[in-house]
Design a protein around this motif. Structure first.
Motif, PDB file in Angstrom:
ATOM      1  N   VAL A  28      25.863 -46.825 -14.584  1.00  0.00           N
ATOM      2  CA  VAL A  28      25.116 -47.417 -15.695  1.00  0.00           C
ATOM      3  C   VAL A  28      24.351 -46.317 -16.424  1.00  0.00           C
ATOM      4  O   VAL A  28      24.241 -45.186 -15.948  1.00  0.00           O
ATOM      5  CB  VAL A  28      24.148 -48.503 -15.202  1.00  0.00           C
ATOM      6  CG1 VAL A  28      24.903 -49.609 -14.470  1.00  0.00           C
ATOM      7  CG2 VAL A  28      23.059 -47.922 -14.311  1.00  0.00           C
ATOM      8  N   SER A  29      23.845 -46.657 -17.581  1.00  0.00           N
ATOM      9  CA  SER A  29      23.020 -45.712 -18.333  1.00  0.00           C
ATOM     10  C   SER A  29      21.721 -45.449 -17.571  1.00  0.00           C
ATOM     11  O   SER A  29      21.321 -46.224 -16.698  1.00  0.00           O
ATOM     12  CB  SER A  29      22.696 -46.274 -19.712  1.00  0.00           C
ATOM     13  OG  SER A  29      21.807 -47.393 -19.587  1.00  0.00           O
ATOM     14  N   ARG A  30      21.074 -44.373 -17.923  1.00  0.00           N
ATOM     15  CA  ARG A  30      19.798 -44.058 -17.261  1.00  0.00           C
ATOM     16  C   ARG A  30      18.767 -45.156 -17.519  1.00  0.00           C
ATOM     17  O   ARG A  30      18.039 -45.562 -16.618  1.00  0.00           O
ATOM     18  CB  ARG A  30      19.276 -42.702 -17.721  1.00  0.00           C
ATOM     19  CG  ARG A  30      17.987 -42.286 -17.007  1.00  0.00           C
ATOM     20  CD  ARG A  30      17.706 -40.807 -17.085  1.00  0.00           C
ATOM     21  NE  ARG A  30      16.631 -40.466 -16.156  1.00  0.00           N
ATOM     22  CZ  ARG A  30      16.812 -40.276 -14.862  1.00  0.00           C
ATOM     23  NH1 ARG A  30      18.010 -40.404 -14.345  1.00  0.00           N
ATOM     24  NH2 ARG A  30      15.791 -39.972 -14.080  1.00  0.00           N
ATOM     25  N   ALA A  31      18.725 -45.626 -18.738  1.00  0.00           N
ATOM     26  CA  ALA A  31      17.758 -46.680 -19.064  1.00  0.00           C
ATOM     27  C   ALA A  31      18.003 -47.916 -18.207  1.00  0.00           C
ATOM     28  O   ALA A  31      17.063 -48.514 -17.680  1.00  0.00           O
ATOM     29  CB  ALA A  31      17.846 -47.031 -20.544  1.00  0.00           C
ATOM     30  N   SER A  32      19.275 -48.294 -18.029  1.00  0.00           N
ATOM     31  CA  SER A  32      19.591 -49.465 -17.209  1.00  0.00           C
ATOM     32  C   SER A  32      19.266 -49.220 -15.745  1.00  0.00           C
ATOM     33  O   SER A  32      18.747 -50.103 -15.053  1.00  0.00           O
ATOM     34  CB  SER A  32      21.072 -49.829 -17.355  1.00  0.00           C
ATOM     35  OG  SER A  32      21.368 -50.224 -18.671  1.00  0.00           O
ATOM     36  N   GLY A  33      19.566 -48.016 -15.256  1.00  0.00           N
ATOM     37  CA  GLY A  33      19.287 -47.716 -13.863  1.00  0.00           C
ATOM     38  C   GLY A  33      17.802 -47.755 -13.537  1.00  0.00           C
ATOM     39  O   GLY A  33      17.398 -48.242 -12.479  1.00  0.00           O
ATOM     40  N   LEU A  34      17.000 -47.267 -14.456  1.00  0.00           N
ATOM     41  CA  LEU A  34      15.557 -47.222 -14.209  1.00  0.00           C
ATOM     42  C   LEU A  34      14.907 -48.591 -14.320  1.00  0.00           C
ATOM     43  O   LEU A  34      13.816 -48.802 -13.791  1.00  0.00           O
ATOM     44  CB  LEU A  34      14.897 -46.257 -15.198  1.00  0.00           C
ATOM     45  CG  LEU A  34      15.229 -44.776 -15.008  1.00  0.00           C
ATOM     46  CD1 LEU A  34      14.650 -43.956 -16.149  1.00  0.00           C
ATOM     47  CD2 LEU A  34      14.703 -44.267 -13.667  1.00  0.00           C
ATOM     48  N   THR A  35      15.578 -49.533 -14.997  1.00  0.00           N
ATOM     49  CA  THR A  35      14.973 -50.843 -15.209  1.00  0.00           C
ATOM     50  C   THR A  35      15.778 -51.971 -14.579  1.00  0.00           C
ATOM     51  O   THR A  35      15.586 -53.120 -14.931  1.00  0.00           O
ATOM     52  CB  THR A  35      14.828 -51.116 -16.721  1.00  0.00           C
ATOM     53  OG1 THR A  35      16.121 -51.060 -17.341  1.00  0.00           O
ATOM     54  CG2 THR A  35      13.914 -50.089 -17.367  1.00  0.00           C
ATOM     55  N   VAL A  82      24.098 -48.753  -7.517  1.00  0.00           N
ATOM     56  CA  VAL A  82      24.047 -48.432  -8.940  1.00  0.00           C
ATOM     57  C   VAL A  82      23.816 -46.931  -9.096  1.00  0.00           C
ATOM     58  O   VAL A  82      22.819 -46.401  -8.616  1.00  0.00           O
ATOM     59  CB  VAL A  82      22.921 -49.220  -9.641  1.00  0.00           C
ATOM     60  CG1 VAL A  82      22.836 -48.826 -11.109  1.00  0.00           C
ATOM     61  CG2 VAL A  82      23.154 -50.724  -9.498  1.00  0.00           C
ATOM     62  N   PHE A  83      24.757 -46.262  -9.758  1.00  0.00           N
ATOM     63  CA  PHE A  83      24.676 -44.819  -9.969  1.00  0.00           C
ATOM     64  C   PHE A  83      24.288 -44.525 -11.416  1.00  0.00           C
ATOM     65  O   PHE A  83      24.812 -45.138 -12.345  1.00  0.00           O
ATOM     66  CB  PHE A  83      26.033 -44.161  -9.684  1.00  0.00           C
ATOM     67  CG  PHE A  83      26.513 -44.300  -8.271  1.00  0.00           C
ATOM     68  CD1 PHE A  83      26.176 -43.352  -7.311  1.00  0.00           C
ATOM     69  CD2 PHE A  83      27.308 -45.382  -7.897  1.00  0.00           C
ATOM     70  CE1 PHE A  83      26.626 -43.476  -6.007  1.00  0.00           C
ATOM     71  CE2 PHE A  83      27.771 -45.504  -6.595  1.00  0.00           C
ATOM     72  CZ  PHE A  83      27.423 -44.555  -5.648  1.00  0.00           C
ATOM     73  N   TYR A  84      23.403 -43.567 -11.596  1.00  0.00           N
ATOM     74  CA  TYR A  84      23.066 -43.127 -12.944  1.00  0.00           C
ATOM     75  C   TYR A  84      22.543 -41.701 -12.893  1.00  0.00           C
ATOM     76  O   TYR A  84      22.109 -41.210 -11.846  1.00  0.00           O
ATOM     77  CB  TYR A  84      22.052 -44.068 -13.613  1.00  0.00           C
ATOM     78  CG  TYR A  84      20.776 -44.300 -12.846  1.00  0.00           C
ATOM     79  CD1 TYR A  84      19.613 -43.597 -13.157  1.00  0.00           C
ATOM     80  CD2 TYR A  84      20.719 -45.228 -11.803  1.00  0.00           C
ATOM     81  CE1 TYR A  84      18.432 -43.817 -12.452  1.00  0.00           C
ATOM     82  CE2 TYR A  84      19.550 -45.454 -11.100  1.00  0.00           C
ATOM     83  CZ  TYR A  84      18.409 -44.742 -11.428  1.00  0.00           C
ATOM     84  OH  TYR A  84      17.247 -44.955 -10.717  1.00  0.00           O
ATOM     85  N   ASP A  85      22.641 -41.014 -14.015  1.00  0.00           N
ATOM     86  CA  ASP A  85      22.143 -39.638 -14.096  1.00  0.00           C
ATOM     87  C   ASP A  85      21.485 -39.454 -15.451  1.00  0.00           C
ATOM     88  O   ASP A  85      20.783 -40.351 -15.905  1.00  0.00           O
ATOM     89  CB  ASP A  85      23.277 -38.633 -13.808  1.00  0.00           C
ATOM     90  CG  ASP A  85      24.505 -38.842 -14.690  1.00  0.00           C
ATOM     91  OD1 ASP A  85      24.501 -38.329 -15.833  1.00  0.00           O
ATOM     92  OD2 ASP A  85      25.472 -39.490 -14.240  1.00  0.00           O
ATOM     93  N   TRP A  86      21.710 -38.338 -16.113  1.00  0.00           N
ATOM     94  CA  TRP A  86      21.073 -38.114 -17.404  1.00  0.00           C
ATOM     95  C   TRP A  86      21.944 -38.599 -18.559  1.00  0.00           C
ATOM     96  O   TRP A  86      21.448 -39.037 -19.589  1.00  0.00           O
ATOM     97  CB  TRP A  86      20.756 -36.625 -17.586  1.00  0.00           C
ATOM     98  CG  TRP A  86      19.848 -36.341 -18.737  1.00  0.00           C
ATOM     99  CD1 TRP A  86      20.185 -35.831 -19.964  1.00  0.00           C
ATOM    100  CD2 TRP A  86      18.443 -36.582 -18.783  1.00  0.00           C
ATOM    101  NE1 TRP A  86      19.081 -35.734 -20.776  1.00  0.00           N
ATOM    102  CE2 TRP A  86      17.990 -36.182 -20.059  1.00  0.00           C
ATOM    103  CE3 TRP A  86      17.519 -37.095 -17.868  1.00  0.00           C
ATOM    104  CZ2 TRP A  86      16.648 -36.277 -20.438  1.00  0.00           C
ATOM    105  CZ3 TRP A  86      16.180 -37.188 -18.248  1.00  0.00           C
ATOM    106  CH2 TRP A  86      15.776 -36.786 -19.518  1.00  0.00           C
ATOM    107  N   ASP A  87      23.272 -38.495 -18.379  1.00  0.00           N
ATOM    108  CA  ASP A  87      24.210 -38.832 -19.450  1.00  0.00           C
ATOM    109  C   ASP A  87      24.685 -40.276 -19.323  1.00  0.00           C
ATOM    110  O   ASP A  87      24.767 -40.822 -18.225  1.00  0.00           O
ATOM    111  CB  ASP A  87      25.415 -37.889 -19.409  1.00  0.00           C
ATOM    112  CG  ASP A  87      25.011 -36.440 -19.604  1.00  0.00           C
ATOM    113  OD1 ASP A  87      24.351 -36.154 -20.623  1.00  0.00           O
ATOM    114  OD2 ASP A  87      25.339 -35.607 -18.745  1.00  0.00           O
ATOM    115  N   ASP A  88      25.048 -40.871 -20.457  1.00  0.00           N
ATOM    116  CA  ASP A  88      25.450 -42.280 -20.479  1.00  0.00           C
ATOM    117  C   ASP A  88      26.929 -42.494 -20.737  1.00  0.00           C
ATOM    118  O   ASP A  88      27.408 -43.624 -20.662  1.00  0.00           O
ATOM    119  CB  ASP A  88      24.659 -43.029 -21.564  1.00  0.00           C
ATOM    120  CG  ASP A  88      23.164 -43.084 -21.268  1.00  0.00           C
ATOM    121  OD1 ASP A  88      22.774 -42.858 -20.101  1.00  0.00           O
ATOM    122  OD2 ASP A  88      22.394 -43.338 -22.210  1.00  0.00           O
ATOM    123  N   ASN A  89      27.672 -41.434 -21.039  1.00  0.00           N
ATOM    124  CA  ASN A  89      29.093 -41.559 -21.379  1.00  0.00           C
ATOM    125  C   ASN A  89      29.920 -41.633 -20.099  1.00  0.00           C
ATOM    126  O   ASN A  89      30.126 -40.621 -19.422  1.00  0.00           O
ATOM    127  CB  ASN A  89      29.536 -40.374 -22.238  1.00  0.00           C
ATOM    128  CG  ASN A  89      31.023 -40.387 -22.535  1.00  0.00           C
ATOM    129  OD1 ASN A  89      31.712 -41.399 -22.363  1.00  0.00           O
ATOM    130  ND2 ASN A  89      31.544 -39.254 -22.971  1.00  0.00           N
TER     131      ASN A  89
END
Length: 220
Positions: free
Chosen positions: A8-15, A154-161
Motif C-alpha cells: 500500500v501507499s505510505r499514507a495508507s500504511g500509516l493510517t 501490510v507492506f509500505y515504504d517511501w514510494d507508492d508505485n
C-alpha cells in the motif's frame, strides 16, 4: 485461514484501520519500532554483504548501490558506488525541470537498458537475492507466524508505485515483498518478466531468479 499480504501507499500504511494487521514499514524514515525490518530496505548497507551485480563479475553491499552504480548519468556509470552507501544519481537537487525519470537508462554488461527492462534484469534479481540470502530468519519467522495466525500483513515504504512496468516514478519494493510473502511471485513478476518483449530485452531476462528461500517459505 491464512492472512493476506498487500503493498500500500505510505499514507495508507500509516493510517490503516486494520488493528490486527502486521504493518511492515521498510522506509529509511520508518520509526524505531520498525527497525527490525530495515534489512528489507534497498538502501540498507552492510559491508559484510556480497550481493552479485547483474552483468558484472562484481559484488556490492546494498541493493540500491547496485542500482545507482549502474545508472547511466551523463553517459557514464559509477562503479565505485558498489562499495559505498547508495546515493541517488543524479542527486535530487540536480533534477531540474528537464529531468525525465522515465527515460532513465542503466548498464547491463555495458549495454544500456531502458528503465523497465533494467528493473526486470537488474533490480528484481538483486532484490530477490536480498530476500533469498540476507534478510534475517527472525524477520521471516515473524511474518510467517502472523500469516499463519490469520493476520493480514501490510507492506509500505517511501514510494507508492507498485507497478514494475510503470516508469513514471520510482518502483516500490513493497510490491515485491507483498508478492514474495504472499506466494505470488510467479504470476506477479516471473510471468510478466517473461512477457516483457522489447527487441533488446530477451538476452537480459533469461537468467533464473534466486527463489530457493521463497519456495521453502511456502512449502509448509
Amino acid at each position: 485461514m491464512t492472512g493476506t499480504t498487500a503493498a500500500v501507499s505510505r499514507a495508507s500504511g500509516l493510517t490503516t484501520t486494520r488493528p490486527d494487521a502486521l504493518r511492515v514499514d521498510t522506509a529509511a524514515a520508518a520509526p524505531p519500532d520498525m527497525r527490525r525490518f530495515a534489512t528489507m530496505n534497498p538502501f540498507h548497507f552492510d559491508p559484510t554483504w556480497r550481493i552479485p551485480v547483474p552483468g558484472l563479475a562484481a559484488v556490492s553491499h546494498s541493493v540500491e548501490s547496485v542500482w545507482q552504480a549502474l545508472r547511466i548519468v551523463d553517459g557514464v556509470t559509477d562503479l565505485a558506488m558498489l562499495e559505498q552507501p547508495a546515493a541517488k544519481r543524479p542527486a535530487e537537487h540536480l533534477r531540474g525541470d528537464g529531468f525525465d525519470y522515465a527515460r532513465s537508462t542503466l548498464s547491463h554488461a555495458g549495454t544500456p537498458l531502458d528503465l523497465v527492462t533494467a528493473r526486470y534484469a537488474i533490480y528484481l534479481p538483486t532484490y530477490l537475492y536480498l530476500l533469498d540470502r540476507l534478510v534475517p530468519d527472525s524477520v521471516l519467522h515473524e511474518i510467517r507466524t502472523a500469516l499463519d495466525a490469520g493476520r493480514d500483513v501490510v507492506f509500505y515504504d517511501w514510494d507508492d508505485n507498485t507497478d514494475i512496468e510503470d516508469p513514471r516514478s520510482s518502483f516500490s519494493h513493497s510490491a515485491v515483498l507483498a508478492s514474495w510473502f504472499g506466494g505470488r511471485i510467479e504470476q506477479d513478476f516471473l510471468d510478466r518478466r517473461r512477457g516483457w518483449h522489447p527487441p533488446h530485452a530477451a538476452p537480459y531476462l533469461s537468467d533464473p531468479l534466486p527463489l530457493d528461500r521463497y519456495h521453502r517459505f511456502h512449502q509448509h
